[in-house]
Design an enzyme around this catalytic site. Structure first.
Site, PDB file in Angstrom:
ATOM      1  CD  GLU A 159      -2.665   1.301   2.550  1.00  0.00           C
ATOM      2  OE1 GLU A 159      -2.594   0.367   3.385  1.00  0.00           O
ATOM      3  OE2 GLU A 159      -3.370   2.310   2.727  1.00  0.00           O
ATOM      4  CG  HIS A 214      -4.938   5.519   3.267  1.00  0.00           C
ATOM      5  ND1 HIS A 214      -4.142   4.936   4.221  1.00  0.00           N
ATOM      6  CD2 HIS A 214      -4.986   6.837   3.581  1.00  0.00           C
ATOM      7  CE1 HIS A 214      -3.731   5.853   5.092  1.00  0.00           C
ATOM      8  NE2 HIS A 214      -4.227   7.028   4.713  1.00  0.00           N
ATOM      9  CD  GLU A 296      -8.624   3.131   2.947  1.00  0.00           C
ATOM     10  OE1 GLU A 296      -7.846   2.491   2.195  1.00  0.00           O
ATOM     11  OE2 GLU A 296      -8.384   3.335   4.143  1.00  0.00           O
TER      12      GLU A 296
HETATM   13 ZN   LIG Z   1      -3.912   2.842   4.591  1.00  0.00          ZN
END
Ligand SMILES: [Zn+2]
Length: 332
Positions: A159, A214, A296
């Site tokens: 990530e 993210h 995200e």
């Molecule tokens: Zn994250």
């Protein structure tokens, strides 16, 4: 999208009609003269228009996807949704292609004077500093871990690599439009920064907008992106009441543009299809005093989402979508 760019040339040699342009006919001459007379007038008109500021906002305002509807509460784990399984172990080398600012193009001055802070979630070498990132910091409502390792795809693309790559692409797009852009980290420190410092960096920069990048670590089959908005928190050092409204505006714009630019759908596991989630447990949001959201971008643990997240072309689309939401927000 921006990697495609293979437009056919203006003249196709295989086109039988291509080379045989009609020769200039006598009729054409008076027309040319008339045009020549008209052009200076048109030019003058255009110059006057420009002088009165009529050149308007430069070209990135595309057709707007329908705004995402209302906000729904939800909760996933971690600072930015990544749960406990996030041992990344993936290498460093986030490939810091320094996207220095090219000269502002047409309309490029439109973000001059605007400050955008990009917060690439986690850090590629957090996993080497577990004691440090597990130390607790005060986020107003409670104490929580300084930072987490973040998650990764099943094949080991972390990530933290993803967030830095999207951050670099996003920075390049915004800088081309004249914005001042600052990153909270650029793989230039061994770990972190901690979530409280990430918030303070945006505050100190007096950012007009902050986006924390993210990708999630949810279960297989759970797909899609979501934007996390700050809930109204007033506890200890946290007071988000002034930023809840503008952050929601920012988040809705980003969600709409992200959907359109990437062609991907809002999360099928949080947010009830809106792509929007409100949280009151994230230090990075709780301690912000400037408009801020998290995004995200997808679920690294789902193979279909992972195929997107590991594609450079898709990450460029993601950065483009995020940038368009930010630009719309900044232009009000
Ligand atoms: Zn994250």
């Amino acid at each position: 999208m921006s990697y495609a760019g293979s437009n056919p040339g203006p003249s196709d040699p295989s086109d039988p009609f291509g080379p045989s342009r009609p020769r200039r006919s006598p009729l054409r001459r008076p027309l040319t003269v008339a045009l020549a007379a008209l052009v200076p007038g048109a030019l003058l008109g255009w110059l006057a228009y420009g002088a009165w500021g009529g050149t308007g906002s430069g070209g990135t305002d595309g057709p707007r996807a329908g705004a995402v509807p209302s906000v729904l509460g939800s909760a996933t784990t971690g600072e930015g949704g990544t749960g406990g399984d996030g041992k990344t172990g993936a290498g460093t080398g986030a490939g810091t292609g320094t996207a220095s600012a090219p000269a502002a193009g047409p309309g490029g001055a439109s973000l001059r004077g605007k400050v955008v802070v990009i917060d690439p979630g986690h850090n590629p070498t957090n996993y080497l500093h577990t004691a440090d990132i597990n130390s607790k910091v005060d986020v107003g409502t409670h104490r929580k871990e300084c930072d987490t390792t973040g998650t990764s795809t099943n094949s080991g693309y972390s990530e933290a690599q993803f967030t830095l790559d999207v951050a670099h692409r996003l920075r390049a797009i915004l800088q081309r439009q004249g914005a001042t852009v600052k990153l909270t980290q650029d793989a230039d420190r061994p770990f972190g920064p901690c979530v409280d410092e990430r918030a303070r960096i945006g505050n100190a920069a007096r950012a007009d907008a902050v986006v924390s990048i993210h990708a999630d670590g949810a279960g297989a089959g759970q797909r899609g992106f979501h934007v996390i908005l700050p809930g109204a928190v007033h506890a200890g050092a946290a007071d988000t009441r002034a930023i809840v409204g503008p952050s929601k505006d920012l988040g809705k714009l980003i969600a709409g543009d992200f959907t359109r630019a990437t062609g991907t759908s809002p999360s099928n596991y949080v947010g009830d299809g809106t792509g929007l989630v409100t949280r009151e447990d994230l230090g990075g949001l709780n301690l912000s005093t400037v408009p801020k959201v998290f995004i995200e971008c997808g679920n690294m643990r789902d193979t279909k989402d992972a195929a997107l997240l590991t594609s450079g072309a898709w990450r460029q689309k993601a950065a483009q979508g995020i940038s368009e939401g930010i630009v719309s927000f900044l232009r009000g």
